[in-house]
Design an enzyme around this catalytic site. Structure first.
Site, PDB file in Angstrom:
ATOM      1  N   ARG A 165       0.848  -1.208   0.000  1.00  0.00           N
ATOM      2  CA  ARG A 165       0.000   0.000   0.000  1.00  0.00           C
ATOM      3  C   ARG A 165       0.877   1.249   0.000  1.00  0.00           C
ATOM      4  O   ARG A 165       0.510   2.277  -0.543  1.00  0.00           O
ATOM      5  CB  ARG A 165      -0.954   0.030   1.207  1.00  0.00           C
TER       6      ARG A 165
ATOM      7  N   ASP B 193      -3.052  20.408 -13.808  1.00  0.00           N
ATOM      8  CA  ASP B 193      -3.455  19.149 -14.441  1.00  0.00           C
ATOM      9  C   ASP B 193      -2.944  19.190 -15.882  1.00  0.00           C
ATOM     10  O   ASP B 193      -3.409  19.976 -16.701  1.00  0.00           O
ATOM     11  CB  ASP B 193      -4.985  19.008 -14.382  1.00  0.00           C
TER      12      ASP B 193
ATOM     13  N   TYR C 260     -11.798  19.444 -15.334  1.00  0.00           N
ATOM     14  CA  TYR C 260     -12.328  18.101 -15.613  1.00  0.00           C
ATOM     15  C   TYR C 260     -13.573  17.859 -14.737  1.00  0.00           C
ATOM     16  O   TYR C 260     -13.605  18.287 -13.577  1.00  0.00           O
ATOM     17  CB  TYR C 260     -11.233  17.073 -15.303  1.00  0.00           C
TER      18      TYR C 260
ATOM     19  N   LYS D 161      -4.929   8.188 -19.474  1.00  0.00           N
ATOM     20  CA  LYS D 161      -5.069   8.770 -20.810  1.00  0.00           C
ATOM     21  C   LYS D 161      -3.776   8.560 -21.623  1.00  0.00           C
ATOM     22  O   LYS D 161      -3.404   7.438 -21.874  1.00  0.00           O
ATOM     23  CB  LYS D 161      -5.452  10.247 -20.683  1.00  0.00           C
TER      24      LYS D 161
HETATM   25  C1  LIG Z   1      -9.656  11.670 -17.114  1.00  0.00           C
HETATM   26  C2  LIG Z   1      -9.166  12.921 -16.482  1.00  0.00           C
HETATM   27  C3  LIG Z   1      -9.034  13.025 -15.097  1.00  0.00           C
HETATM   28  C4  LIG Z   1      -9.441  11.910 -14.158  1.00  0.00           C
HETATM   29  O1  LIG Z   1      -8.672  10.780 -14.321  1.00  0.00           O
HETATM   30  P1  LIG Z   1      -9.179   9.272 -13.984  1.00  0.00           P
HETATM   31  O2  LIG Z   1      -7.974   8.463 -14.251  1.00  0.00           O
HETATM   32  O3  LIG Z   1     -10.339   8.998 -14.882  1.00  0.00           O
HETATM   33  O4  LIG Z   1      -9.594   9.281 -12.551  1.00  0.00           O
HETATM   34  C5  LIG Z   1      -8.541  14.212 -14.577  1.00  0.00           C
HETATM   35  N1  LIG Z   1      -8.201  15.237 -15.387  1.00  0.00           N
HETATM   36  C6  LIG Z   1      -8.345  15.180 -16.716  1.00  0.00           C
HETATM   37  C7  LIG Z   1      -7.963  16.364 -17.546  1.00  0.00           C
HETATM   38  C8  LIG Z   1      -8.825  14.029 -17.324  1.00  0.00           C
HETATM   39  O5  LIG Z   1      -8.958  13.976 -18.655  1.00  0.00           O
END
Ligand SMILES: *Cc1c(COP(=O)(O)O)cnc(C)c1O
Length: 398
Positions: free
Chosen positions: A64, A189, A117, A214
């Site tokens: 963990r 982000d 997001y 992504k």
């Molecule tokens: C998909 C996404 C997230 C969240 O990520 P997860 O892996 O789905 O929890 C956060 N920020 C952006 C810009 C995203 O495209």
């Protein structure tokens, strides 16, 4: 696993993605990072165990907290973002929640934007206020308003650029400077841009985060999150994550490590394809508007050109005739998945009205500048001639 000390800092991003954290060989000479599916790690004597437990010696105690496979993924991302330290999460949202809950306490203030997001936006609007945290969300491209709110005082400035789904780009350097002048921590982000196209830490940010689900993983088969930045901040975040337990699993870390090796190849191809597809759509008679920061017509083009090394693989476009025509076009595409998410080797496409902004009202979408006939596309690594031909035949059905 001992680490061979190879300095990769001055090498190219493709080289870093392949070699950082994994120049060593492993079990019986294996060249690939092993998937260590061990919950716990054993020691032959109590003294060594104790030294590892108190952080005096390197080693692992319990997965963990840390794991040898997960460590390699973190090291690769640390090097790619040019950070002092990195820590990983089970998903992007786990990373974002842990950041906000690590650095914000009751009566603290966070300044962010309206176009974050979807999940992040829910944290800001629904959950953080419950903990007595004051949230101020500004119009995404209104830099004057953002500066005014930052100057009023805040603990965290949370930015995202480019944004979903109309690819608004924020002047990060400008906002980071104001935030730092007023003692705030800046979080960016960087999911849409990837470290290939944008380096927020070089622009002064304190923490950069990705949904590794992504482009980082790149194959739509693994979920994860990663946060890179100043060691002092990452240590605090890691401490919180050890307890919240939002840990990345070794199996998934292995998929992300594999995906990362082709990050530069994929993203450069996707940059090029998104540009070609945007230019093609811009002149198509059935298309109303194309939103891609690489296009001179995009309101954020000049900031994007200065701030980014490439414009990314995601763009959006609206069709004349609204949602009825959106359905006709999408239902006729053959070489794309009609699905949420982005950053995969296969083209993903969908209307924000059905995906990210399904819970918003028509009026709210309008306020965010999202036309009812909007389609977001994350282009894959296919041959772009084939994708353009597929778009052409689907549009001809309208
Ligand atoms: C998909 C996404 C997230 C969240 O990520 P997860 O892996 O789905 O929890 C956060 N920020 C952006 C810009 C995203 O495209």
């Amino acid at each position: 696993m001992s680490k061979k000390e190879t300095n990769l800092e001055n090498l190219g991003i493709g080289t870093k993605a392949v070699w950082s954290g994994s120049t060593d060989t492993y079990y019986k000479g294996s060249t690939q990072v092993p998937i260590v599916n061990s919950v716990t790690f054993a020691y032959k004597d109590v003294d060594t165990w104790f030294d590892v437990a108190i952080g005096k010696k390197e080693g692992h105690i319990y997965s963990r907290n840390t794991n040898p496979t997960t460590d390699v993924f973190e090291e690769k991302m640390r090097v790619l973002e040019g950070a002092e330290a990195a820590t990983s999460f089970s998903t992007g949202m786990a990373g974002i929640s842990n950041i906000l809950l690590t650095f914000l306490s009751p009566n603290d203030r966070v300044v962010s934007i309206k176009d974050t997001y979807g999940g992040t936006s829910v944290l800001f609007l629904e959950f953080l206020p419950r903990f007595g945290i004051d949230v101020e969300l500004c119009e995404t491209t209104d830099h004057d308003a953002l500066e005014r709110e930052i100057k009023k005082g805040c603990k965290v400035v949370y930015l995202e650029s480019p944004t979903n789904p109309t690819l608004k780009v924020m002047d990060l350097k400008r906002l980071i400077k104001v935030a730092h002048d007023h003692g705030a921590i800046v979080v960016v982000d960087n999911t849409f841009a990837t470290p290939v196209n944008q380096k927020p830490l070089h622009l002064g940010a304190d923490l950069v985060l990705h949904s590794a689900t992504k482009f980082i993983g790149g194959h739509s088969d693994a979920m994860g999150g990663i946060v890179c930045g100043k060691k002092e901040l990452i240590d605090k975040l890691f401490h919180f994550r050890e307890i919240t337990g939002a840990t990345l699993h070794a199996n998934t870390a292995s998929l992300l490590i594999r995906g990362l090796k082709t990050l530069e190849l994929r993203v450069l191809r996707q940059n090029e394809s998104a540009m070609k597809l945007s230019l093609y759509l811009q002149t198509h008679p059935k298309v109303e508007e194309v939103f891609y920061p690489g296009l001179e017509s995009h309101p954020s083009h000049s900031i994007a050109k200065e701030q980014m090394l490439g414009f990314g693989g995601v763009f959006s476009f609206s069709l004349k005739g609204g949602f009825e025509n959106v359905k006709i076009m999408l239902n006729n595409l053959k070489l794309a998945h009609l699905a949420a998410s982005l950053g995969s080797v296969g083209t993903l496409i969908g209307p924000p009205k059905v995906t990210s902004h399904v819970e918003a009202t028509e009026e709210e979408r309008k306020q965010l500048g999202i036309p009812e006939g909007l389609i977001r596309c994350s282009v894959g690594i296919e041959n772009i001639e084939d994708i353009i031909e597929d778009f052409e035949q689907a549009l001809s059905k309208i």
